[in-house]
Design a protein around this motif. Structure first.
Motif, PDB file in Angstrom:
ATOM      1  N   SER A 267      56.757 111.175  76.013  1.00  0.00           N
ATOM      2  CA  SER A 267      56.372 112.489  76.521  1.00  0.00           C
ATOM      3  C   SER A 267      57.561 113.203  77.152  1.00  0.00           C
ATOM      4  N   ASN A 268      58.663 112.450  77.374  1.00  0.00           N
ATOM      5  CA  ASN A 268      59.897 113.015  77.934  1.00  0.00           C
ATOM      6  C   ASN A 268      59.645 113.681  79.281  1.00  0.00           C
ATOM      7  N   THR A 269      59.043 112.902  80.167  1.00  0.00           N
ATOM      8  CA  THR A 269      58.652 113.406  81.473  1.00  0.00           C
ATOM      9  C   THR A 269      59.236 112.556  82.589  1.00  0.00           C
ATOM     10  N   LEU A 270      59.096 113.079  83.798  1.00  0.00           N
ATOM     11  CA  LEU A 270      59.354 112.323  85.014  1.00  0.00           C
ATOM     12  C   LEU A 270      58.046 112.222  85.774  1.00  0.00           C
ATOM     13  N   ALA A 271      57.690 110.996  86.166  1.00  0.00           N
ATOM     14  CA  ALA A 271      56.493 110.776  86.964  1.00  0.00           C
ATOM     15  C   ALA A 271      56.919 110.365  88.370  1.00  0.00           C
ATOM     16  N   SER A 272      56.249 110.905  89.365  1.00  0.00           N
ATOM     17  CA  SER A 272      56.537 110.514  90.746  1.00  0.00           C
ATOM     18  C   SER A 272      55.294 109.896  91.371  1.00  0.00           C
ATOM     19  N   LEU A 273      55.539 108.932  92.258  1.00  0.00           N
ATOM     20  CA  LEU A 273      54.463 108.249  92.960  1.00  0.00           C
ATOM     21  C   LEU A 273      54.821 108.179  94.444  1.00  0.00           C
ATOM     22  N   ARG A 274      53.814 108.298  95.284  1.00  0.00           N
ATOM     23  CA  ARG A 274      54.008 108.222  96.728  1.00  0.00           C
ATOM     24  C   ARG A 274      53.795 106.792  97.208  1.00  0.00           C
ATOM     25  N   VAL A 275      54.677 106.336  98.087  1.00  0.00           N
ATOM     26  CA  VAL A 275      54.547 105.013  98.680  1.00  0.00           C
ATOM     27  C   VAL A 275      53.634 105.120  99.894  1.00  0.00           C
ATOM     28  N   GLY A 276      52.617 104.261  99.958  1.00  0.00           N
ATOM     29  CA  GLY A 276      51.679 104.317 101.066  1.00  0.00           C
ATOM     30  C   GLY A 276      51.535 102.981 101.773  1.00  0.00           C
ATOM     31  N   GLY A 277      50.841 103.019 102.896  1.00  0.00           N
ATOM     32  CA  GLY A 277      50.535 101.805 103.639  1.00  0.00           C
ATOM     33  C   GLY A 277      51.769 101.029 104.056  1.00  0.00           C
ATOM     34  N   THR A 278      51.758  99.743 103.764  1.00  0.00           N
ATOM     35  CA  THR A 278      52.879  98.869 104.120  1.00  0.00           C
ATOM     36  C   THR A 278      53.975  98.860 103.065  1.00  0.00           C
ATOM     37  N   GLY A 279      53.790  99.666 102.027  1.00  0.00           N
ATOM     38  CA  GLY A 279      54.753  99.688 100.931  1.00  0.00           C
ATOM     39  C   GLY A 279      54.192  99.106  99.658  1.00  0.00           C
ATOM     40  N   ALA A 280      53.032  98.460  99.734  1.00  0.00           N
ATOM     41  CA  ALA A 280      52.431  97.866  98.543  1.00  0.00           C
ATOM     42  C   ALA A 280      51.581  98.865  97.766  1.00  0.00           C
ATOM     43  N   GLU A 281      51.220  99.987  98.408  1.00  0.00           N
ATOM     44  CA  GLU A 281      50.361 100.967  97.757  1.00  0.00           C
ATOM     45  C   GLU A 281      51.208 102.083  97.135  1.00  0.00           C
ATOM     46  N   LEU A 282      50.884 102.442  95.899  1.00  0.00           N
ATOM     47  CA  LEU A 282      51.552 103.532  95.205  1.00  0.00           C
ATOM     48  C   LEU A 282      50.504 104.488  94.654  1.00  0.00           C
ATOM     49  N   TYR A 283      50.730 105.796  94.843  1.00  0.00           N
ATOM     50  CA  TYR A 283      49.765 106.799  94.423  1.00  0.00           C
ATOM     51  C   TYR A 283      50.457 107.849  93.555  1.00  0.00           C
ATOM     52  N   PRO A 284      50.002 108.059  92.317  1.00  0.00           N
ATOM     53  CA  PRO A 284      50.605 109.090  91.465  1.00  0.00           C
ATOM     54  C   PRO A 284      50.567 110.458  92.125  1.00  0.00           C
ATOM     55  N   VAL A 285      51.691 111.180  92.030  1.00  0.00           N
ATOM     56  CA  VAL A 285      51.823 112.500  92.647  1.00  0.00           C
ATOM     57  C   VAL A 285      51.920 113.598  91.604  1.00  0.00           C
ATOM     58  N   ALA A 286      52.829 113.440  90.649  1.00  0.00           N
ATOM     59  CA  ALA A 286      53.066 114.514  89.686  1.00  0.00           C
ATOM     60  C   ALA A 286      53.723 113.942  88.440  1.00  0.00           C
ATOM     61  N   MET A 287      53.630 114.718  87.357  1.00  0.00           N
ATOM     62  CA  MET A 287      54.296 114.374  86.105  1.00  0.00           C
ATOM     63  C   MET A 287      54.801 115.673  85.508  1.00  0.00           C
ATOM     64  N   VAL A 288      56.127 115.775  85.312  1.00  0.00           N
ATOM     65  CA  VAL A 288      56.726 117.043  84.883  1.00  0.00           C
ATOM     66  C   VAL A 288      57.675 116.799  83.720  1.00  0.00           C
TER      67      VAL A 288
END
Length: 345
Positions: A267-288
């Motif tokens: 898809s030739n994109t960049l995906a970003s994820l937010r680090v949450g909690g103690t560092g073990a949690e990751l949450y998708p933020v955006a894909m551009v």
């Protein structure tokens, strides 16, 4: 202005690079890299130096010559000038990654073609020496059809003197003890069958993030207080990726380590994820859109993401919102012959 070396594929890997290139990012009188991009030609000649790594204390760069199955050293002799140090040393088929040990005593080479993880001795001046093979990989899913080949892809030193390496073919991360001049496997973390762990990044929370090329996920690994490693969490790279169509490549952190950025080929994109909690949690933020074709590698410099597009023969720069972690629009782009890796000078 930021200066970077550019690893690339040459004729022996169906590419156009004549060696490691030079990238200039930003204005000469600025420290940031968000300005115009410029290609400075070949910094040193080499056959398909697809990955580059610095010695930890000497002005020496090690190049993985992927097509030749060898590694070679180059000494920096000027702001943008290099010279070879000794001859190339053969390590294994399809070497695609090298990293020097924190003490500068050796480097680790990962060989995709034959799956081997190799230790190469370095002398006090950073010259390449004897090569020692690590223990061969064993498929944790042996017995399933068809039989699978190992594909070592990356190795990383993490705090505590531990080496971790990813094996894309055997779906595992291997834990190594490299003390006393050896290469001893001391543990294995098996990831889901067919996931294809490719590259990793260490988070200051004490977690290792592993991006998978085939299942489009980021898995979180961590050691317990006894040093035993395990899989503790995982999440999709982005809800927008498609398995069998998209192939994540590189994973890196934002400057403050609050966000993870993944390049997605296909898809030739960049995906970003937010680090949450103690560092073990990751949450998708955006894909551009990444602004390149086949984003093989990317890195974050301040508030800018630089992306190497292998198939488009270009490098692009995008903004990175440090509040939300979302990459913005493409700001600049420059033609570069078959880029595969970006390394700050």
């Amino acid at each position: 202005m930021a200066r970077l070396l550019i690893g690339g594929y040459g004729a022996d890997m169906d590419g156009d690079a004549t060696g490691a290139g030079l990238l200039r990012a930003g204005a000469a009188d600025e420290t940031l890299s968000g300005g115009a991009l410029g290609f400075g030609g070949t910094a040193f000649a080499a056959a398909s130096p697809s990955w580059l790594a610095w010695h930890p204390s000497l002005p020496i760069v090690y190049a993985a010559l992927e097509g030749a199955g060898a590694v070679r050293a180059f000494r920096r002799v000027g702001e943008e000038a290099f010279e070879p140090v000794g001859a190339a040393v053969e390590v294994g088929a399809g070497i695609c990654h090298v990293v020097a040990a924190p003490d500068g005593g050796f480097l680790i080479a990962s060989c995709y073609g034959d799956g081997r993880v190799m230790r190469v001795a370095l002398d006090a001046e950073g010259r390449l020496g004897a090569v020692t093979a690590g223990e061969a990989s064993t498929d944790p899913y042996a017995g399933r059809e068809p039989e699978r080949a190992p594909h070592a892809h990356q190795a990383r030193f993490v705090p505590g003197g531990v080496l971790v390496s990813s094996d894309l073919g055997h779906d595992q991360v291997r834990i190594w003890d490299t003390s006393r001049g050896g290469m001893r496997q001391r543990g294995v973390v098996a990831l889901p069958f067919g996931s294809g762990p490719r590259h990793t990044v260490w988070h200051p929370s004490g977690h290792l993030y592993v991006v998978t090329e085939y299942s489009n996920e980021v898995f979180v690994l961590a050691p317990d207080r006894f040093g035993a490693w395990s899989l503790v969490a995982g999440t999709p790279v982005s809800p927008g990726t498609l398995v069998g169509v998209d192939y994540p490549g590189e994973i890196c952190l934002s400057r403050d380590a609050r966000f993870v950025v993944v390049g997605v080929r296909g898809s030739n994109t960049l995906a970003s994820l937010r680090v949450g909690g103690t560092g073990a949690e990751l949450y998708p933020v955006a894909m551009v859109e990444s602004g390149v074709d086949w984003p093989r590698h990317q890195l974050v410099t301040y508030d800018t993401v630089l992306v190497a597009g292998q198939r488009s023969g270009s490098v692009a720069s995008l903004t990175l919102d440090e509040r939300t972690g979302a990459p913005g629009r493409v700001r600049h782009r420059v033609e570069v012959p078959t880029p595969t890796h970006l390394l700050p000078l």
